[in-house]
Design an enzyme around this catalytic site. Sequence first.
Site, PDB file in Angstrom:
ATOM      1  N   ASP A 158      67.338 -13.637 -67.917  1.00  0.00           N
ATOM      2  CA  ASP A 158      67.510 -13.457 -66.476  1.00  0.00           C
ATOM      3  C   ASP A 158      68.472 -12.304 -66.183  1.00  0.00           C
ATOM      4  O   ASP A 158      69.532 -12.197 -66.819  1.00  0.00           O
ATOM      5  CB  ASP A 158      68.073 -14.755 -65.885  1.00  0.00           C
ATOM      6  CG  ASP A 158      68.086 -14.728 -64.368  1.00  0.00           C
ATOM      7  OD1 ASP A 158      67.013 -14.570 -63.779  1.00  0.00           O
ATOM      8  OD2 ASP A 158      69.183 -14.860 -63.774  1.00  0.00           O
ATOM      9  N   GLU A 163      67.567 -13.945 -87.479  1.00  0.00           N
ATOM     10  CA  GLU A 163      68.056 -14.923 -88.467  1.00  0.00           C
ATOM     11  C   GLU A 163      67.059 -16.055 -88.663  1.00  0.00           C
ATOM     12  O   GLU A 163      67.136 -16.796 -89.630  1.00  0.00           O
ATOM     13  CB  GLU A 163      69.362 -15.584 -87.971  1.00  0.00           C
ATOM     14  CG  GLU A 163      70.577 -14.705 -87.977  1.00  0.00           C
ATOM     15  CD  GLU A 163      71.717 -15.347 -87.170  1.00  0.00           C
ATOM     16  OE1 GLU A 163      71.635 -16.558 -86.830  1.00  0.00           O
ATOM     17  OE2 GLU A 163      72.686 -14.630 -86.879  1.00  0.00           O
TER      18      GLU A 163
HETATM   19  O1  ISL Z   1      68.458  -7.114 -58.295  1.00  0.00           O
HETATM   20  C1  ISL Z   1      68.029  -7.901 -57.534  1.00  0.00           C
HETATM   21  C2  ISL Z   1      68.403  -7.990 -56.144  1.00  0.00           C
HETATM   22  O2  ISL Z   1      69.324  -7.030 -55.827  1.00  0.00           O
HETATM   23  C3  ISL Z   1      67.026  -8.873 -57.856  1.00  0.00           C
HETATM   24  O3  ISL Z   1      65.761  -8.318 -57.849  1.00  0.00           O
HETATM   25  C4  ISL Z   1      67.298  -9.560 -59.139  1.00  0.00           C
HETATM   26  O4  ISL Z   1      67.173  -8.768 -60.241  1.00  0.00           O
HETATM   27  C5  ISL Z   1      66.393 -10.681 -59.229  1.00  0.00           C
HETATM   28  O5  ISL Z   1      66.429 -11.389 -58.029  1.00  0.00           O
HETATM   29  C6  ISL Z   1      66.852 -11.560 -60.344  1.00  0.00           C
HETATM   30  O6  ISL Z   1      66.089 -12.711 -60.316  1.00  0.00           O
HETATM   31  C7  ISL Z   1      66.437 -13.679 -61.236  1.00  0.00           C
HETATM   32  O7  ISL Z   1      67.787 -14.075 -61.130  1.00  0.00           O
HETATM   33  C8  ISL Z   1      68.158 -14.680 -59.912  1.00  0.00           C
HETATM   34  C9  ISL Z   1      67.226 -15.823 -59.545  1.00  0.00           C
HETATM   35  O8  ISL Z   1      67.474 -16.237 -58.234  1.00  0.00           O
HETATM   36  C10 ISL Z   1      65.774 -15.420 -59.675  1.00  0.00           C
HETATM   37  O9  ISL Z   1      64.940 -16.514 -59.403  1.00  0.00           O
HETATM   38  C11 ISL Z   1      65.578 -14.889 -61.051  1.00  0.00           C
HETATM   39  O10 ISL Z   1      64.248 -14.560 -61.347  1.00  0.00           O
HETATM   40  C12 ISL Z   1      69.565 -15.171 -60.080  1.00  0.00           C
HETATM   41  O11 ISL Z   1      69.719 -15.855 -61.270  1.00  0.00           O
END
Ligand code: ISL
Length: 552
Positions: free
Chosen positions: A205, A256
């Site tokens: 993520d 690993e």
């Molecule tokens: O950078 C962003 C907004 O400025 C977003 O596009 C971000 O990279 C994206 O929302 C990340 O998403 C992921 O992490 C979030 C979560 O809410 C999303 O569901 C997940 O896919 C926070 O953990």
Amino acid sequence: MTRTAAPWWRSAVIYQVYIRSFADANGDGVGDIAGIRSRLPYLAELGIDAIWINPWYPSPMADHGYDVADYRGIEPVFGTLAEAEELIDEAHRHGIRVIPDIVPNHTSDRHAWFRAALAAGPYSPERARYVFRAGRGPRGDEPPNDWTSCFGGPAWTRVADGQWYLHLFAPQQPDLNWEHPEVRAEFESVLRFWFSRGVDGFRIDVAHGLIKHPDLPDLGPAPSEVAAPERGAGHPHWDRDEVHDIYRAWRRVADEFPGDRMFVAEAWAETPERLAAYVRRDGLHTAFNFDYLMSAWDAGRLRHVIDHTRATLGAVDAPATWVLSNHDVVRHASRFGRAVQKEWRHNQTWHPEGPVDLALGLRRARAAALLTLALPGGAYIYQGEELGLPEVEDLPEDVLQDPTWERSGHTERGRDGCRVPIPWAGGAAPFGFSPQDATAAPWLPQPESWKDHSVAAQTGDDASVLELYRSALRLRRDHPALGGGASGDATLSWVDAPAGVLAFTREPGFLCAVNLSDEPYPLPPHDAVLLASGPLTDGRLPTDTAVWLALR
Ligand code: ISL
């Protein structure tokens, strides 16, 4: 599992399970691990290679699991660690690999580390694992800098003793300090915890967000990267070059373990070249191709994205991935159903323009599926896209749960419309998502029209989206030209075609054509039609239709 010596992840079809909304076995209105297990036969029959499961860890659910309180456990609403272990084994018996989500940029504010940080006070070693700073202004009551949260509002929250902490997402998601050796060691240990339980990889993520500029400089009125030598370089908190050191260490951890374990990065990079830096030989294996996801239904744009993706990833010998939808974006059956097709930009909220023509969207979504599954590399399917589900754009305001809704002061509805629970069978909600004797309704209401979209309603109907996906995935497995290709070299050759038509061959003997023009396209000479996304008329491919042909 694969025909060639190439590792499975270079050409895998990975199905995204948004666990909250996939299948609810215990009747509390929220999907769970037991629900996933009960649907493994469905997934095996669909013909996918792996599942990516959105975060299943203990979480206060401020952001539906992306606020993790304990990286080594399972959220009780979803099940138990024992059930997760059984799911991994059972999926493997079905020939399906399992990829959990890992959330390294931030923890939950209920994580033991953050509680300890709050308790220990300013400048304590406990606070050093997060990003705490004094505020600005004479009384320190202004945030340390001008960064904003992705969900709206400032990226800083002040605590009782006066310090501020950084959260690029919700205040319940404090950012970790990845300069701290304990943070690095902890996540490597968490990876080993799950790898030793048999998981085949991780979806990472916000993989581009971990490293922040040490001085935490203001973003300023204009994007600060403008002066940088390369587009996208030099941003104070996105896609900083130092982040790759972390992933080189993660790669060593994956290596690993026996078998081909893999990582897929959720990394948003300004350019395909910068994205390719995540998937160099000693780094991560794959990254989501968001340029493809953001592309409008436009032949020129799609072809550009396909070529540029292949060129930049080919240069580092990484496979492409092709993604149309996920749990953060408007479902593509609705995106493609708008008369005006617009290019998306990262971080741009999608404000639908004009009415949606769902028949048009579905026709294009079917064609897009055949394009996606014919391209060399891996592909992602977001649960429900194989049912042709549209975005639910009219959820009542009082059921909205995405933090974006509150944080934007009720100006952005957020992402709930693509997260509505899956319809499995039956004429009324919960459409088999929850058992008959469920004690609660699905956590988001399902539209009545979804009775026609259910798995049961579509099964056996050759004209259905589900049977199209089943046929396409079967052919993809069997045909030597598809997936990674017979030789694993993943070639593609464009064929001359009128403007608005995408046509390419793959060896041996395969052609894919997609008609995005207004005129029917006379099919080139072929041996047989393997599959078409809609009816052909007199040997011609109608607008918004795709076909797979066998060539001599
Ligand atoms: O950078 C962003 C907004 O400025 C977003 O596009 C971000 O990279 C994206 O929302 C990340 O998403 C992921 O992490 C979030 C979560 O809410 C999303 O569901 C997940 O896919 C926070 O953990």
